[in-house]
Design a protein around this motif. Structure first.
Motif, PDB file in Angstrom:
ATOM      1  N   GLU A  45       1.040   3.735  26.122  1.00 25.77           N
ATOM      2  CA  GLU A  45       0.067   4.357  25.224  1.00 25.77           C
ATOM      3  C   GLU A  45       0.756   4.926  23.987  1.00 25.77           C
ATOM      4  OE1 GLU A  45      -1.940   7.252  27.631  1.00 25.77           O
ATOM      5  OE2 GLU A  45      -3.369   5.775  28.418  1.00 25.77           O
ATOM      6  N   ARG A  58       1.889   5.804  30.464  1.00 33.55           N
ATOM      7  CA  ARG A  58       1.764   6.675  29.298  1.00 33.55           C
ATOM      8  C   ARG A  58       2.711   6.239  28.180  1.00 33.55           C
ATOM      9  NH1 ARG A  58       2.317  11.888  31.590  1.00 33.55           N
ATOM     10  NH2 ARG A  58       0.228  11.505  32.369  1.00 33.55           N
ATOM     11  N   TYR A  85      -2.584   1.940  22.284  1.00 34.49           N
ATOM     12  CA  TYR A  85      -3.771   1.629  23.084  1.00 34.49           C
ATOM     13  C   TYR A  85      -3.814   2.538  24.312  1.00 34.49           C
ATOM     14  CZ  TYR A  85      -4.163  -2.735  20.418  1.00 34.49           C
ATOM     15  OH  TYR A  85      -4.294  -3.663  19.410  1.00 34.49           O
ATOM     16  N   SER A  86      -4.965   3.117  24.610  1.00 33.88           N
ATOM     17  CA  SER A  86      -5.112   3.901  25.826  1.00 33.88           C
ATOM     18  C   SER A  86      -5.143   2.962  27.024  1.00 33.88           C
ATOM     19  CB  SER A  86      -6.405   4.719  25.781  1.00 33.88           C
ATOM     20  OG  SER A  86      -7.531   3.855  25.852  1.00 33.88           O
ATOM     21  N   SER A  87      -4.997   3.535  28.212  1.00 38.09           N
ATOM     22  CA  SER A  87      -5.053   2.725  29.431  1.00 38.09           C
ATOM     23  C   SER A  87      -6.396   2.003  29.532  1.00 38.09           C
ATOM     24  CB  SER A  87      -4.833   3.624  30.658  1.00 38.09           C
ATOM     25  OG  SER A  87      -4.914   2.871  31.841  1.00 38.09           O
TER      26      SER A  87
END
Length: 208
Positions: A107, A104, A112-114
């Motif tokens: 992120e 997290r 960038y999201s996972s």
């Protein structure tokens, strides 16, 4: 059946029943109780076989003790939970391969999201600028098993940030090498340092 943990009995019976009715294979993980009420994890694999009349004649199977594997998985989950609590970017990638874990903190810092990060090469995703070149750092990781230094990376919204990086190589029993990278965003520190230098310069100019 009495040796199977009460919470797992219904699940094991259901898997066995499905195999009996369709003469198919089954595979199920469950807990069993042993002497002194000790609990162990096992993996049951088997197949139900029909007789000449088409009725269930026998079951054939094997039960494997997977306690150590389950304990290792639980330990990894606990460690992963801890990694998710930190605000600093932590991600892993196979040596020479793509990102396979993105916490997290990553992120929050990079944007960038996972889902967006997994499967990408970290240096390509973050447009990483290495002080000695990527090939040289890979060589140091192969030789020493770790590397520390400063990198410049780019976030999803195009901002360049300076990070203090620590990369550590972890090798599993199969010889696969995973790099755990943790980065501390130094941009705020750099900005504070620049402001302090400017203030000092202005003070010196006024004194003159």
């Amino acid at each position: 059946l009495e040796r199977i943990h009460p919470e797992d009995r219904a699940r094991v019976e259901a898997a066995s029943k499905r195999a009996d009715e369709s003469f198919s294979t089954y595979e199920v993980e469950f807990r069993v109780t042993g002497p002194g009420e000790s609990v162990r994890w096992v993996l049951g694999r088997g197949v139900a076989a029909p007789g000449p009349g088409g009725q269930l004649e026998r079951r054939m199977g094997v039960t494997l003790d997977i306690t150590r594997r389950k304990e290792a998985e639980q330990s990894l989950r606990r460690q992963a939970d801890l990694l998710e609590q930190t605000h600093e970017p932590i991600f892993t990638w196979q040596l020479g391969g793509p990102i396979d874990y993105w916490n997290r903190g990553s992120e929050m810092v990079y944007g960038y999201s996972s889902q967006e990060a997994l499967g990408h090469m970290s240096h390509e995703l973050l447009k990483t600028s290495y002080p000695a070149g990527m090939a040289q750092i890979d060589a140091w990781l192969e030789r020493d098993g770790k590397w520390m230094g400063e990198l410049t990376q780019t976030t999803k919204d195009g901002r360049e940030i300076d990070v203090e990086a620590l990369m550590v190589v972890v090798e599993d029993a199969a010889g696969r090498k995973t790099v755990l990278e943790t980065n501390r965003d130094m941009s705020a520190y750099k900005l504070a340092e620049e402001v302090a230098l400017r203030l000092n310069a202005e003070l010196e100019e006024r004194v003159r």
